[in-house]
Scaffold this motif. Structure first.
Motif, mmCIF file in Angstrom:
data_model
loop_
_atom_site.group_PDB
_atom_site.id
_atom_site.type_symbol
_atom_site.label_atom_id
_atom_site.label_comp_id
_atom_site.label_asym_id
_atom_site.label_seq_id
_atom_site.Cartn_x
_atom_site.Cartn_y
_atom_site.Cartn_z
ATOM 1 N N ASP A 148 -5.750 -28.832 27.129
ATOM 2 C CA ASP A 148 -4.867 -28.415 25.704
ATOM 3 C C ASP A 148 -3.048 -28.865 26.211
ATOM 4 O OD1 ASP A 148 -6.689 -28.149 22.416
ATOM 5 O OD2 ASP A 148 -7.208 -26.677 24.199
ATOM 6 N N VAL A 149 -2.459 -30.029 25.236
ATOM 7 C CA VAL A 149 -1.189 -30.547 26.215
ATOM 8 C C VAL A 149 -0.285 -30.531 24.651
ATOM 9 C CG1 VAL A 149 0.150 -32.642 27.511
ATOM 10 C CG2 VAL A 149 -2.520 -31.775 27.404
ATOM 11 N N LEU A 150 0.614 -30.148 24.658
ATOM 12 C CA LEU A 150 1.816 -30.151 23.958
ATOM 13 C C LEU A 150 3.086 -30.750 24.572
ATOM 14 C CD1 LEU A 150 1.755 -25.919 23.121
ATOM 15 C CD2 LEU A 150 1.325 -28.112 21.619
ATOM 16 N N GLU A 151 3.470 -32.076 23.990
ATOM 17 C CA GLU A 151 4.365 -33.122 24.018
ATOM 18 C C GLU A 151 5.341 -33.245 23.423
ATOM 19 O OE1 GLU A 151 1.645 -36.356 24.468
ATOM 20 O OE2 GLU A 151 0.418 -35.821 25.725
ATOM 21 N N PRO A 152 6.747 -32.976 23.969
ATOM 22 C CA PRO A 152 7.594 -33.225 22.746
ATOM 23 C C PRO A 152 7.532 -35.022 21.536
ATOM 24 C CG PRO A 152 8.206 -33.119 25.217
ATOM 25 C CD PRO A 152 6.961 -33.268 25.310
ATOM 26 N N SER A 153 8.091 -35.270 20.995
ATOM 27 C CA SER A 153 7.518 -35.464 19.808
ATOM 28 C C SER A 153 8.538 -36.469 19.716
ATOM 29 C CB SER A 153 7.446 -35.241 18.338
ATOM 30 O OG SER A 153 8.387 -34.580 17.892
ATOM 31 N N GLY A 154 9.782 -36.504 20.488
ATOM 32 C CA GLY A 154 10.972 -37.387 20.321
ATOM 33 C C GLY A 154 11.128 -37.690 22.315
ATOM 34 N N ARG A 155 12.072 -38.287 22.562
ATOM 35 C CA ARG A 155 12.739 -38.287 23.607
ATOM 36 C C ARG A 155 12.944 -37.084 24.258
ATOM 37 N NH1 ARG A 155 16.954 -43.454 23.179
ATOM 38 N NH2 ARG A 155 15.181 -44.787 22.450
ATOM 39 N N LYS A 156 13.646 -36.316 23.876
ATOM 40 C CA LYS A 156 14.245 -34.858 24.640
ATOM 41 C C LYS A 156 12.944 -33.886 23.840
ATOM 42 C CE LYS A 156 18.297 -36.770 26.475
ATOM 43 N NZ LYS A 156 19.857 -36.138 26.558
ATOM 44 N N GLY A 157 13.124 -32.902 24.283
ATOM 45 C CA GLY A 157 12.267 -31.034 23.959
ATOM 46 C C GLY A 157 13.577 -30.544 23.532
ATOM 47 N N LYS A 158 12.198 -29.824 22.682
ATOM 48 C CA LYS A 158 14.119 -28.712 21.841
ATOM 49 C C LYS A 158 14.101 -27.407 23.047
ATOM 50 C CE LYS A 158 12.645 -29.362 17.128
ATOM 51 N NZ LYS A 158 12.537 -29.349 15.911
ATOM 52 N N ARG A 159 14.552 -26.657 22.944
ATOM 53 C CA ARG A 159 14.794 -25.466 23.932
ATOM 54 C C ARG A 159 13.931 -24.341 23.410
ATOM 55 N NH1 ARG A 159 21.444 -26.324 25.502
ATOM 56 N NH2 ARG A 159 21.007 -27.745 26.080
ATOM 57 N N LYS A 194 -17.543 -13.656 16.643
ATOM 58 C CA LYS A 194 -16.757 -13.053 17.478
ATOM 59 C C LYS A 194 -15.497 -14.533 18.362
ATOM 60 C CE LYS A 194 -17.377 -8.823 18.411
ATOM 61 N NZ LYS A 194 -16.143 -7.826 18.326
ATOM 62 N N GLN A 195 -14.747 -14.002 18.738
ATOM 63 C CA GLN A 195 -14.303 -15.652 18.819
ATOM 64 C C GLN A 195 -13.893 -15.595 20.214
ATOM 65 O OE1 GLN A 195 -9.971 -16.831 16.598
ATOM 66 N NE2 GLN A 195 -10.434 -15.274 15.344
ATOM 67 N N ILE A 196 -12.815 -16.510 21.086
ATOM 68 C CA ILE A 196 -12.222 -16.059 22.060
ATOM 69 C C ILE A 196 -10.766 -16.886 22.123
ATOM 70 C CG2 ILE A 196 -11.812 -16.945 24.576
ATOM 71 C CD1 ILE A 196 -14.749 -17.804 24.942
ATOM 72 N N VAL A 197 -9.703 -16.485 22.131
ATOM 73 C CA VAL A 197 -8.639 -16.167 21.826
ATOM 74 C C VAL A 197 -7.317 -16.285 22.993
ATOM 75 C CG1 VAL A 197 -6.827 -15.750 20.402
ATOM 76 C CG2 VAL A 197 -8.726 -14.959 19.919
ATOM 77 N N VAL A 198 -7.193 -17.791 23.296
ATOM 78 C CA VAL A 198 -6.310 -18.050 24.059
ATOM 79 C C VAL A 198 -4.550 -17.918 23.643
ATOM 80 C CG1 VAL A 198 -5.377 -18.980 26.364
ATOM 81 C CG2 VAL A 198 -7.894 -18.765 25.985
ATOM 82 N N GLU A 199 -3.796 -16.839 23.605
ATOM 83 C CA GLU A 199 -2.587 -17.590 23.569
ATOM 84 C C GLU A 199 -1.099 -16.372 23.960
ATOM 85 O OE1 GLU A 199 -2.241 -13.984 19.727
ATOM 86 O OE2 GLU A 199 -3.376 -12.866 20.761
ATOM 87 N N GLY A 200 0.412 -17.093 23.915
ATOM 88 C CA GLY A 200 1.120 -16.821 24.155
ATOM 89 C C GLY A 200 1.965 -17.815 24.116
ATOM 90 N N LEU A 201 3.079 -17.677 25.317
ATOM 91 C CA LEU A 201 4.080 -18.473 24.547
ATOM 92 C C LEU A 201 4.891 -19.680 25.301
ATOM 93 C CD1 LEU A 201 6.994 -15.436 24.052
ATOM 94 C CD2 LEU A 201 5.780 -16.672 22.128
ATOM 95 N N THR A 202 4.724 -20.710 24.973
ATOM 96 C CA THR A 202 5.069 -22.121 26.000
ATOM 97 C C THR A 202 6.637 -22.883 25.924
ATOM 98 O OG1 THR A 202 4.087 -24.024 26.687
ATOM 99 C CG2 THR A 202 3.957 -23.212 24.662
ATOM 100 N N ALA A 203 6.753 -23.241 25.979
ATOM 101 C CA ALA A 203 8.071 -24.336 25.801
ATOM 102 C C ALA A 203 8.299 -25.253 25.119
ATOM 103 C CB ALA A 203 8.946 -24.685 27.538
ATOM 104 N N ARG A 204 8.772 -24.981 24.356
ATOM 105 C CA ARG A 204 9.500 -26.049 23.171
ATOM 106 C C ARG A 204 9.704 -27.605 23.987
ATOM 107 N NH1 ARG A 204 10.595 -25.263 17.868
ATOM 108 N NH2 ARG A 204 10.494 -23.078 16.971
ATOM 109 N N SER A 205 9.782 -28.051 24.994
ATOM 110 C CA SER A 205 9.843 -29.578 25.875
ATOM 111 C C SER A 205 8.082 -29.506 26.598
ATOM 112 C CB SER A 205 10.629 -28.887 26.715
ATOM 113 O OG SER A 205 9.811 -28.167 28.064
ATOM 114 N N GLY A 206 7.393 -28.718 25.577
ATOM 115 C CA GLY A 206 5.370 -28.694 25.892
ATOM 116 C C GLY A 206 5.300 -28.046 27.206
ATOM 117 N N GLY A 207 3.895 -28.160 27.026
ATOM 118 C CA GLY A 207 2.664 -27.571 28.364
ATOM 119 C C GLY A 207 1.659 -27.871 28.059
ATOM 120 N N ARG A 208 0.522 -27.984 29.012
ATOM 121 C CA ARG A 208 -0.785 -28.010 29.972
ATOM 122 C C ARG A 208 -1.624 -26.783 29.746
ATOM 123 N NH1 ARG A 208 0.554 -33.118 30.831
ATOM 124 N NH2 ARG A 208 -2.149 -33.401 32.397
#
Length: 620
Positions: free
Chosen positions: A519-530, A597-611
């Motif tokens: 699962d990948v989070l990518e900025p939707s614009g040219r620059k990611g948010k802080r 039951k469900q497996i849950v993977v949770e945390g915080l990630t940078a608004r600039s994206g993550g993998r």
């Protein structure tokens, strides 16, 4: 494709120990054909898949006379004047007995004869059913009571003579509460159409034996309902609801006297509505498998009405069935039941097989679908289905869910990763108060940002803003002697709120023992948010799967009911995220919720994206 995506197999393997590595052998077992011909009959040919053509769903070309009859009937000229203007109206009667190939729920039928009404898996005393419209009944009971869908169950439970008393009493009770067209759910186009169709198809269980006393009122109720639909069927915007209305009208045109003009009018309306209701790949535009099954059942019943009077059904009905069935089978899992999508429930193998057999369509499941949106991979005993399309448009939505990029995965008869499902049956065994929750993103096996739905969930099965576009690619990966099928999709549901695009990559090995994901989070614009944002990846587990987190918190041990052992592991790039096991639920094909039951993977990630790579693999 973004840098690094093409080498996901290698990247994921670096996160697993040597003893966890497996070869990916070439080859795949093709899926069996469905609804095969009996052994003593010649094998039927499989129709090649093809897209809808609008001309397939135009009224049959039968000359200017029939066109004039359709127009005159549409304008309100009585059918008797159009059919036989020089003689008296025909005496009310039924012109044929319908032999429906659809079987009902025998258990529910037996319960009816014993005084218990079943709807959505919930039992209610028959004597306490409120037949009024409107009433305080919940939606599953409203549909069963006012649509008379219980008639198929009752007809399947015993010979007609044994059903007549129950059917006659229920019909009389309903008619007493609803003597004339009025307001409320009983007089919606969908339920009036279902009621009329069921009355006509299952008339013998009302009129057999002592039920003959109901005949005058029964025939009068048929004509009153048909005339109401004549005036109101086109006022319904929901295309499946409108198809139900047209189906009831068409059955009335076939089975009631002086019905030629009504038949022509309804035939044209039904074919036009079918063309507007179904996408190019054969999926209904509500994207709900339960609605897909309802559409197939309607056409099977209508075709049986044509057979009852010795007429040939329009070829377009067979064409439509040939499109609807493979799309429905495209969401069939390894236990041969349906997956849980867009509010639908996991229809069982026996019910699904009976429906497909009744359709007469012999086909394989649809693997790649655009508007229908469900992408399927079959790898030996493993089945993977991914939702790779936006939710339905509001005008098509029935029980719309924010499920984009969710997936279901099974191996053999065991469902391993599922969605909760069941929103369509909320109000019976599924509490009505959790209906919106079951339609939310968190009730599906996908990623959620900041506990927000990828598409807004509204009341009455509707949805708001969110996912508008989904990019999807499918390819076969080959690395030496190893191979797999790769599905990659991305949606923009979180772009407006959080400036992020969610991309999901799934790779299923051709032996079916290894599912690798990222699962990948990518900025939707040219620059990611802080800043940072919370995320959760949820993997709802199938019924009977035992789950226990590993000691390092980076994985989960999964023990299946058949004693096979699988393991879920996070990849090395998942940051500080860990795995936990939480409670969940899954709704079966009878509307019964089961604690899972469900497996849950949770945390915080940078608004600039993550993998966030992960691996689900059979270990023994």
């Amino acid at each position: 494709m973004m840098e690094g995506h093409s080498d996901l197999l290698s990247v994921a393997r670096e996160d697993a120990s040597d003893e966890e590595q497996v070869a990916l052998p070439l080859g795949d077992t093709p899926e069996p054909l469905v609804a095969a011909a009996p052994a003593n009959e010649p094998e039927a040919e499989i129709e090649p898949a093809r897209a809808l053509v609008l001309s397939d769903f135009q009224p049959p070309r039968s000359g200017p006379l029939h066109a004039a009859l359709r127009l005159a009937y549409k304008l309100g000229v009585p059918g008797q004047i159009l059919s036989s203007p020089l003689r008296k109206p025909a005496k009310p009667r039924l012109l044929g007995t319908v032999e429906s190939p659809l079987a009902g729920n025998r258990t529910a039928g037996v319960a009816l004869r014993a005084g218990q009404f079943f709807a959505g898996g919930l039992k209610h005393p028959l004597a306490k059913i409120d037949y009024r419209s409107p009433s305080k009944m919940t939606p599953p009971f409203v549909r069963a009571v006012h649509g008379f869908t219980w008639m198929r169950d009752l007809a399947s439970s015993a010979p007609r003579a044994q059903c007549a008393g129950t059917a006659g009493d229920m019909f009389a009770a309903w008619l007493k509460a609803n003597p004339q067209p009025g307001k409320g759910p009983a007089w919606t186009v969908e339920l009036a159409g279902l009621r009329l169709l069921n009355w006509l198809v299952h008339a013998p269980i009302v009129l057999t034996g002592e039920g003959e006393k109901h005949k005058p009122r029964f025939l009068e109720a048929l004509e009153i309902t048909a005339r109401w639909l004549d005036r109101n069927v086109t006022r319904e915007d929901d295309r499946l609801a409108q198809a139900s209305g047209w189906s009831g009208l068409l059955a009335a045109g076939l089975l009631l006297p002086d019905g030629k003009a009504r038949k022509l009018y309804a035939e044209a309306g039904l074919l036009r509505t079918l063309g507007e209701m179904v996408g190019d790949d054969g999926g209904v535009l509500s994207r709900c498998p339960s609605a897909q099954a309802d559409a197939i059942a309607l056409l099977v019943e209508v075709r049986a009405c044509y057979a009852a009077v010795g007429e040939d059904a329009p070829a377009a009905l067979d064409t439509m069935l040939a499109l609807l069935v493979p799309a429905l089978l495209g969401v069939r899992m390894g236990d041969r039941g349906l997956g849980s999508w867009q509010g639908g429930v996991a229809m069982s193998e026996s019910v699904l097989d009976a429906l497909v057999t009744a359709s007469g369509v012999r086909t394989r499941p649809l693997a790649e679908a655009g508007q229908w949106g469900f992408q399927r991979v079959k790898a030996r005993e493993a089945v993977l289905v991914l939702d790779a399309a936006p939710p339905p448009k509001p005008r098509h939505a029935r029980h719309a869910c924010a499920s984009t990029l969710a997936f279901e995965f099974s191996h053999g008869p065991q469902r391993i990763i599922v969605n909760c499902g069941g929103a369509a049956l909320a109000g019976a065994l599924v509490p009505a108060r959790i209906e919106q929750g079951l339609r939310g993103t968190s009730a599906h096996s996908t990623m959620v940002l900041d506990d927000a739905n990828s598409t807004a969930i509204l009341l009455h099965g509707q949805i708001g803003k969110g996912v508008e576009e989904v990019d999807f690619t499918r390819e076969t990966l080959l690395q030496g002697k190893k191979s797999g099928t790769k599905l990659e999709a991305a949606h923009n549901g979180y772009a407006a709120r959080f400036g992020l695009v969610h991309r999901r990559i799934l790779i299923l090995s051709d032996e079916g023992h290894e599912l690798r994901g990222e699962d990948v989070l990518e900025p939707s614009g040219r620059k990611g948010k802080r800043g940072k944002i919370g995320y959760a990846m949820r993997f709802h587990l199938g019924r009977g799967v035992e789950a226990k987190p590993t000691e390092d918190g980076r994985g989960v041990h999964l023990v299946m009911p058949d004693a096979s052992y699988w393991q879920f592991r996070l990849g090395g790039d998942s940051g500080e995220a860990g795995c936990s096991v939480e409670d969940s639920l899954w709704v079966d094909g009878h509307g019964r919720p089961h604690a899972t039951k469900q497996i849950v993977v949770e945390g915080l990630t940078a608004r600039s994206g993550g993998r966030f790579p992960w691996l689900l693999k059979r270990m023994g």
